[in-house]
Design an enzyme around this catalytic site. Structure first.
Site, PDB file in Angstrom:
ATOM      1  N   GLY A 184       0.805  -1.216   0.000  1.00  0.00           N
ATOM      2  CA  GLY A 184       0.000   0.000   0.000  1.00  0.00           C
ATOM      3  C   GLY A 184       0.836   1.262   0.000  1.00  0.00           C
TER       4      GLY A 184
ATOM      5  N   HIS B  42       2.481   4.662  -4.886  1.00  0.00           N
ATOM      6  CA  HIS B  42       3.067   5.792  -5.615  1.00  0.00           C
ATOM      7  C   HIS B  42       3.246   5.363  -7.052  1.00  0.00           C
ATOM      8  CE1 HIS B  42       6.693   3.439  -5.244  1.00  0.00           C
ATOM      9  NE2 HIS B  42       6.637   3.506  -3.924  1.00  0.00           N
TER      10      HIS B  42
ATOM     11  N   HIS C 158       4.435   1.814  -7.890  1.00  0.00           N
ATOM     12  CA  HIS C 158       3.426   0.743  -7.864  1.00  0.00           C
ATOM     13  C   HIS C 158       2.531   0.832  -9.103  1.00  0.00           C
ATOM     14  CE1 HIS C 158       4.094   1.440  -3.410  1.00  0.00           C
ATOM     15  NE2 HIS C 158       4.300   0.146  -3.503  1.00  0.00           N
TER      16      HIS C 158
ATOM     17  N   GLY D 198       8.806  -4.803  -8.380  1.00  0.00           N
ATOM     18  CA  GLY D 198       9.670  -3.699  -8.792  1.00  0.00           C
ATOM     19  C   GLY D 198      11.141  -4.092  -8.742  1.00  0.00           C
TER      20      GLY D 198
ATOM     21  N   LEU E  18      11.552   5.916  -6.263  1.00  0.00           N
ATOM     22  CA  LEU E  18      10.313   6.124  -5.508  1.00  0.00           C
ATOM     23  C   LEU E  18      10.154   5.002  -4.481  1.00  0.00           C
ATOM     24  CD1 LEU E  18       7.738   7.283  -8.224  1.00  0.00           C
ATOM     25  CD2 LEU E  18       9.389   8.621  -6.898  1.00  0.00           C
TER      26      LEU E  18
END
Ligand code: PAF
Length: 283
Positions: free
Chosen positions: A31, A34, A37, A149, A186
């Site tokens: 969660g 940003h 994601h 990621g 990020l």
């Protein structure tokens, strides 16, 4: 977007929402979404007919004294972002739903070797928590593709190995790190940085770029390059956990001539720990 909070509701929803020939893609998250994601969600939408996302701040991957309680939880905003992005299904279990008998007696999935260096050495037990919850989420969702990621490159390599070793029927895909304009990767944890720390934070990536540029222009003193980067970062106020060049297949220290290597770094500014990497498949 359908939102379900229990494994039972998830199974029901997946049964009622049959996926087309393009299959089901899954993006597990903790969660506080940003653009990093959302780039996973966009890639998932390109790769499959149906996209499921999970939001679960997994206590098993936080050691005592880490930021489990402080970890940012922004569910309403996350739901808006996922709805706008076009995700089909969101799974938001609570701790009881995933660990009904508690964490202590829960079966753990451990990938040896890859988890014993880098972040594994500095965050003992962390990757066991990650692989356990990712294995469980993959078993619940049963996607064709799962996306992670590349910012967490060690995590990605560990999950790829778990999936291969356990013959799990899913394709794991890495998605390039999303960065702010100044290069900072990020991360939900960037929100912890003070304004001064935020100004300094992109220097971590800048140091990795310097190492990469030195290697691509012929430098082969891997240890020396990393030691210089550590010295520079520490002089600026970072507390460096590691800055190392390692092979991506087994995470052993890279030697000149090895292909598919990465520069991995983790460093803290105040109480905020940042990680970053650059992968060099050929140089
Ligand atoms: O990368 C993360 O956000 C987490 O480690 C993951 C993969 C969702 C497991 O909790």
């Amino acid at each position: 977007m359908e939102i379900v909070a229990t494994p039972q509701a998830l199974r029901r929803q997946l049964a009622e929402q049959p996926t087309g020939p393009g299959g089901l893609a899954f993006v597990p998250t903790m969660g506080n979404l940003h653009d990093g994601h959302l780039s996973l969600v966009r890639k998932a939408l390109d790769s499959a007919d149906t996209v499921a996302v999970s939001i679960f701040v997994n206590p098993m991957q936080f050691a005592d004294g880490e930021d489990l309680d402080a970890y940012p939880r922004t569910l309403d905003r996350d739901i808006e972002l996922l709805t706008e992005a076009g995700a089909d299904l969101l799974f938001t279990p609570n701790v009881d739903a995933l660990y009904p008998q508690g964490l202590r007696t829960h079966t753990a999935v451990r990938v040896p070797g890859l988890t014993e260096v880098l972040c594994g050495r500095h965050r003992p037990g962390h990757f066991d928590g990650v692989t356990t919850v990712v294995c469980k989420l993959l078993n619940l969702v049963q996607p064709d593709i799962a996306l992670f990621g590349e910012k967490d490159l060690q995590q990605l390599l560990v999950i790829e190995k778990m999936v291969a070793d356990l013959a799990m029927p899913v394709r794991v895909e890495g998605v390039a790190t999303a960065r702010a304009a100044d290069g900072l990767a990020l991360s939900s944890r960037n929100g912890y940085l003070s304004p001064d720390e935020r100004d300094l934070a992109p220097h971590l990536y800048a140091s990795l770029l310097q190492i990469r540029d030195a290697i691509t222009t012929g430098a082969r003193e891997f240890q020396g390059l990393c030691a210089d980067a550590v010295q520079g970062l520490e002089a600026e106020g970072f507390a460096v956990d590691y800055c190392e060049l390692r092979r991506c297949d087994d995470l052993s220290l890279a030697q000149p001539g090895d292909q598919d290597i990465a520069i991995f770094a983790a460093a803290s500014l105040g109480s905020t720990r940042l990680i970053d990497n650059i992968r060099l498949r050929a140089y």
